[in-house]
Structure formats: C-alpha cells, structure tokens
Write an enzyme that holds these catalytic residues in place. Structure first.
Site, short mmCIF file in Angstrom:
data_model
loop_
_atom_site.label_atom_id
_atom_site.label_comp_id
_atom_site.label_asym_id
_atom_site.label_seq_id
_atom_site.Cartn_x
_atom_site.Cartn_y
_atom_site.Cartn_z
N ASP A 1 35.82 41.86 43.73
CA ASP A 1 36.36 40.42 42.98
C ASP A 1 36.91 39.46 43.89
OD1 ASP A 1 38.56 42.76 43.07
OD2 ASP A 1 38.83 41.79 41.47
N ASN B 1 35.81 45.85 33.32
CA ASN B 1 34.70 46.69 33.87
C ASN B 1 34.76 47.83 32.85
OD1 ASN B 1 32.85 46.16 35.85
ND2 ASN B 1 33.96 46.08 37.16
N ASP C 1 29.86 41.83 35.92
CA ASP C 1 28.83 40.99 36.65
C ASP C 1 28.58 39.64 36.33
OD1 ASP C 1 28.79 43.26 38.32
OD2 ASP C 1 26.44 44.32 37.50
N ASP D 1 41.58 36.24 44.06
CA ASP D 1 40.89 37.43 43.76
C ASP D 1 41.61 37.97 41.88
OD1 ASP D 1 41.06 40.97 43.52
OD2 ASP D 1 42.07 40.88 41.98
#
Length: 290
Positions: free
Chosen positions: A198, A163, A172, A155
């Site tokens: 993620d 973000n 991204d 993770d």
C-alpha cells in the site's frame, strides 16, 4: 492470379535504373500506392521509401528497417525491406527484387511486453523496477547539472484495517483510486510508482524543499477530500502518510537507497504524529550533519 500476386509480403521488381517494373497487391497496400502510378516510377520517388538506401551495391542483398509515419492520427508502421540483385548469365545485372515484410504487429507486441515489464498490473502505475531506473537517471542528472529533486513516499493509513474489514477486493479498489488521485495531483513529468503493498512513490524533478510543500498538501487533500466508493454498503474515507526527501544537488557518493531511507524515516514521523500529514527531510542538510 499468380503466386507473385498472392504473396502476403510486398514484392517489387525493379529494372537496372531502380524503376518499378512490377509490384504485387501487398506492396501496393503497404505503401498506399496505385498500380498505374507505381509502375515506371523510380524507387527513390516512392515517398514512403525516399530517404532510405535500399539498393545493394557490391553485395547480393541489402536489408533495411524502415518506418512509415502515419497520417491523420494513424500510428506509424514498420517494415523490413530486403533487396536482392537479379543477375543473368555472366553475372550481368538484370534488376532487383524488393521484398517488404510488415513488422508492425511484432513491434506493437514488443511494445506491449515492455509496458507490462515496467507497469504495476493493479494500479497501472510504474512498477518498482522502472521506478528505480528513472530515479537513478534523475540522480545522475542532479550530479551533472546541480539540479534539485524531491522523493515522496506515501502509505495508505490503516490499510490493513480496510482489508480486514471490507475485504481484499475493496482494498484493491482503494489502491487503484488512490493511484488515480495521486496522478491527477502531480505533473506529467513526475514519475509515480507503486512502491509495494500500500505504498506509493513519486519522483519530482526540479522540485526543492521550498515548493514541495504545496505539492504535498495537494496530494494529501486529493486523497482525503472525498470518500472512496468501493463497497456496496458504503464508502471508505482514506488518508495518506507521506515522507519527503528533498535533494538540493547530489554528490558522487550519494545514492538512491540513502535517499529512500530518509523518505521512509520522514514517512514514519508522519505516522507517529497522527497520520494524514507529511514530514520532510532535506537530504543535503541531513547528510552533511551526519
């Protein structure tokens, strides 16, 4: 210039002895033949077609799919070949008509569709569906041959903050770069997938709890050693939290969902213990204790 010559499908006319009487330009191109060498040659002597039984015996028609291997690095080509018997009065055999349909574009299209069906569009890794197929295959192999394997769940630490701070486009780019770094750290036989959001997944065949440590450290180092340049204003330092489930050998009652649960528990331990680290649970030992 006849219709025979203008046909996009390859056409060959054979006599009763399977020798080529006539052949159109499309067939010459498909089979890489010269007209002078083709006419009069037995069908069985045409190299791309040798090894295939193309002549109908009792039936009026025979359909065969053939593959012509490429040379000098060119890809293989695929054709559907349909041969029909040419008969005259009183059902006397006059010869055969062979039609060659180039199915290579269709094969390539189907291959692309299959790739899309098992690929994550953002990262290019395998998707969750394909991951489960391959993991269950490895689980069955472990049952039959008593082989070990390891599951890695990873993770991206503080991804929501990335973000929120830099925007989803930067997020991204982080995911794509992390995927590349994970791939470079693992073997070609390992299955690497985007698990969701993620989170990433890796299946390591024949890797047990003794040698998985080196691999885990290599993956973590690859992802954190250099910042990821994904914004105009600068780069982002990215780390992973990893959970590892090692399976020494799977029993008949074991299932993938249980193993993923242990890997998820191990990943949670890494998160609570400070991130940028891995934690390991030996599935065999844990399941026996339970």
């Amino acid at each position: 210039d006849t219709l025979f010559d203008r046909m996009s499908e390859g056409l060959l006319v054979l006599d009763c002895n399977h020798c080529i009487v006539d052949i159109n330009p499309s067939a010459l191109k498909s089979l890489h033949l010269d007209l002078d060498k083709a006419v009069g040659t037995s069908l069985e002597q045409i190299l791309p077609l040798s090894g295939y039984d193309l002549i109908p015996e009792d039936n009026d028609e025979k359909s065969v799919e053939i593959c012509i291997e490429g040379s000098d690095g060119t890809p293989a080509r695929f054709f559907d070949v349909i041969t029909i018997r040419l008969v005259g009065a009183k059902e006397i055999l006059l010869g055969y008509l062979v039609t060659i349909y180039n199915t290579t574009p269709l094969k390539e299209l189907l291959q692309k569709v299959e790739e899309l069906a098992r690929t994550d569009s953002l990262t290019g890794l395998s998707n969750r569906r394909y991951m489960f197929d391959q993991a269950n295959f490895e689980l069955e192999r472990s049952r039959r041959h008593n082989t070990s394997f390891s599951i890695l769940l990873m993770d991206v630490d503080n991804f929501k903050t990335i973000n929120d701070t830099y925007g989803h486009q930067a997020g991204d780019e982080v995911l794509k770069m992390v995927a590349q770094r994970i791939c470079k750290s693992l073997r070609s036989i390992d299955v690497i997938a985007r698990y969701g959001g993620d989170e990433f997944f890796a299946l390591l065949p024949e890797i047990d709890n003794e040698n998985v440590h080196t691999i885990a450290e290599r993956v973590l180092s690859a992802c954190s050693s250099q910042p990821i340049q994904c914004t105009k204003d600068g780069s982002i330092h990215v780390t992973l939290s990893m959970g590892i489930c090692c399976v020494s050998h799977a029993g008949t009652k074991d299932n993938l969902e249980q193993m993923l649960e242990y890997a998820d528990k191990a990943m949670y331990l890494s998160k609570t213990n400070g991130r940028n680290r891995y934690s390991l649970l030996d599935y065999g030992a844990v399941s026996k204790d339970e």
